[in-house]
Design a protein around this motif. Structure first.
Motif, mmCIF file in Angstrom:
data_model
loop_
_atom_site.group_PDB
_atom_site.id
_atom_site.type_symbol
_atom_site.label_atom_id
_atom_site.label_comp_id
_atom_site.label_asym_id
_atom_site.label_seq_id
_atom_site.Cartn_x
_atom_site.Cartn_y
_atom_site.Cartn_z
ATOM 1 N N VAL A 1 109.032 31.904 112.603
ATOM 2 C CA VAL A 1 108.693 33.296 112.329
ATOM 3 C C VAL A 1 108.875 34.061 113.634
ATOM 4 C CG1 VAL A 1 107.110 32.927 110.414
ATOM 5 C CG2 VAL A 1 106.223 32.840 112.750
ATOM 6 N N LEU B 1 104.899 37.056 106.200
ATOM 7 C CA LEU B 1 106.354 37.134 106.068
ATOM 8 C C LEU B 1 106.737 37.956 104.832
ATOM 9 C CD1 LEU B 1 108.595 36.036 107.834
ATOM 10 C CD2 LEU B 1 108.908 34.188 106.209
ATOM 11 N N THR C 1 112.149 36.334 110.333
ATOM 12 C CA THR C 1 112.287 34.882 110.460
ATOM 13 C C THR C 1 113.719 34.525 110.848
ATOM 14 O OG1 THR C 1 111.984 32.775 109.289
ATOM 15 C CG2 THR C 1 112.867 34.593 108.014
ATOM 16 N N THR C 2 113.905 33.347 111.397
ATOM 17 C CA THR C 2 115.205 32.798 111.731
ATOM 18 C C THR C 2 115.030 31.295 111.848
ATOM 19 O OG1 THR C 2 117.095 32.985 113.246
ATOM 20 C CG2 THR C 2 114.904 33.011 114.242
ATOM 21 N N ARG C 3 116.140 30.561 111.931
ATOM 22 C CA ARG C 3 115.964 29.113 112.095
ATOM 23 C C ARG C 3 117.217 28.435 112.653
ATOM 24 N NH1 ARG C 3 115.470 27.347 105.717
ATOM 25 N NH2 ARG C 3 114.399 29.351 105.665
ATOM 26 N N THR D 1 118.388 34.412 109.051
ATOM 27 C CA THR D 1 117.778 35.434 109.901
ATOM 28 C C THR D 1 117.640 36.753 109.151
ATOM 29 O OG1 THR D 1 118.781 34.445 111.880
ATOM 30 C CG2 THR D 1 117.994 36.716 112.064
ATOM 31 N N HIS E 1 101.929 31.419 107.294
ATOM 32 C CA HIS E 1 102.669 32.662 107.554
ATOM 33 C C HIS E 1 103.147 33.337 106.270
ATOM 34 C CE1 HIS E 1 103.538 30.601 111.579
ATOM 35 N NE2 HIS E 1 102.812 31.659 111.862
ATOM 36 N N ILE F 1 104.116 39.867 112.409
ATOM 37 C CA ILE F 1 105.257 39.047 112.005
ATOM 38 C C ILE F 1 106.316 39.991 111.447
ATOM 39 C CG2 ILE F 1 106.095 37.229 110.474
ATOM 40 C CD1 ILE F 1 104.189 36.221 112.640
ATOM 41 N N LEU G 1 107.500 28.079 111.753
ATOM 42 C CA LEU G 1 107.001 28.585 110.482
ATOM 43 C C LEU G 1 106.060 27.573 109.842
ATOM 44 C CD1 LEU G 1 108.857 30.463 107.731
ATOM 45 C CD2 LEU G 1 107.893 28.240 107.153
ATOM 46 N N PRO H 1 112.619 26.104 111.279
ATOM 47 C CA PRO H 1 112.435 27.517 110.953
ATOM 48 C C PRO H 1 111.353 28.152 111.825
ATOM 49 C CG PRO H 1 111.369 26.141 109.298
ATOM 50 C CD PRO H 1 112.007 25.211 110.280
#
Length: 203
Positions: free
Chosen positions: A72, A29, A84-86, A102, A25, A81, A21, A70
């Motif tokens: 995207v 996002l 997102t998650t991390r 997430t 973005h 896009i 990320l 993190p």
């Protein structure tokens, strides 16, 4: 544990790209979050137009602090896009980390996106970083998230009562799940099996 998790690692799957990320973005996002107005779900932390700046600041600060990476989530076919998650709350000494933050645009929920995304992240965590455990945490009232985590093959460790105070002053009970490295080979087979039988067009 190697610190590769904190580098600008990109994870690729047949259908998705998980890219680090960046501030570039932000608008994409926010567009994904608008699909379903996800910020209206009171038990989740999805950015709105009013909170997108602080959301990004916190995510990038965590990355700079060396505690998270993190991503995207980008749909390969369209380049869109979609969420997102991390990796987060990494404990390098004890070789543990968490997968969290997430969320996906509503039109991509109930598809194979989450399974494919988590397969890529778990493979990287267990097979490249050699962690011994991956945690998942979610709000007690987020039943959809709890069910999704269980479908991945994680097991519930317990509930942290009054774990975190929310912006409105109420306290959140947090449900904790995990997958251990000894469980990973079986969990991986299960995730691959799920993907092989899924024919959703978003995949």
């Amino acid at each position: 544990m190697a610190q590769l998790v904190f580098e600008n690692t990109t994870l690729n799957t047949p259908l998705l790209i998980l890219a680090p990320l960046t501030s570039a973005h932000k608008s994409d996002l926010l567009k994904a979050a608008t699909d379903g107005e996800l910020w209206n779900l009171w038990f989740t932390n999805v950015p709105s137009e009013n909170t997108i700046d602080t959301y990004f600041e916190a995510a990038l600060e965590q990355r700079e602090a060396g505690t998270s990476l993190p991503f995207v989530v980008q749909h390969n076919a369209t380049g869109e896009i979609i969420g997102t998650t991390r990796f987060c709350n990494a404990d390098l000494k004890n070789k543990r980390l968490e997968i969290g933050y997430t969320w996906y645009a509503k039109s991509y929920q109930r598809s194979s996106v989450n399974t494919e995304c988590k397969l890529a992240m778990l493979t990287y965590a267990f097979e490249t970083l050699q962690v011994i455990a991956v945690e998942f945490r979610t709000h007690w009232h987020n039943q959809a998230s709890r069910n999704a985590i269980l479908r991945l093959g994680a097991k519930q460790d317990g509930v942290l009562r009054q774990h975190q105070q929310q912006a409105d002053g109420a306290y959140r009970d947090t449900v904790v799940f995990s997958i251990l490295n000894s469980e990973w080979p079986t969990v991986k087979k299960g995730l691959i099996h799920k993907l092989s039988y899924n024919t959703n067009t978003h995949e």
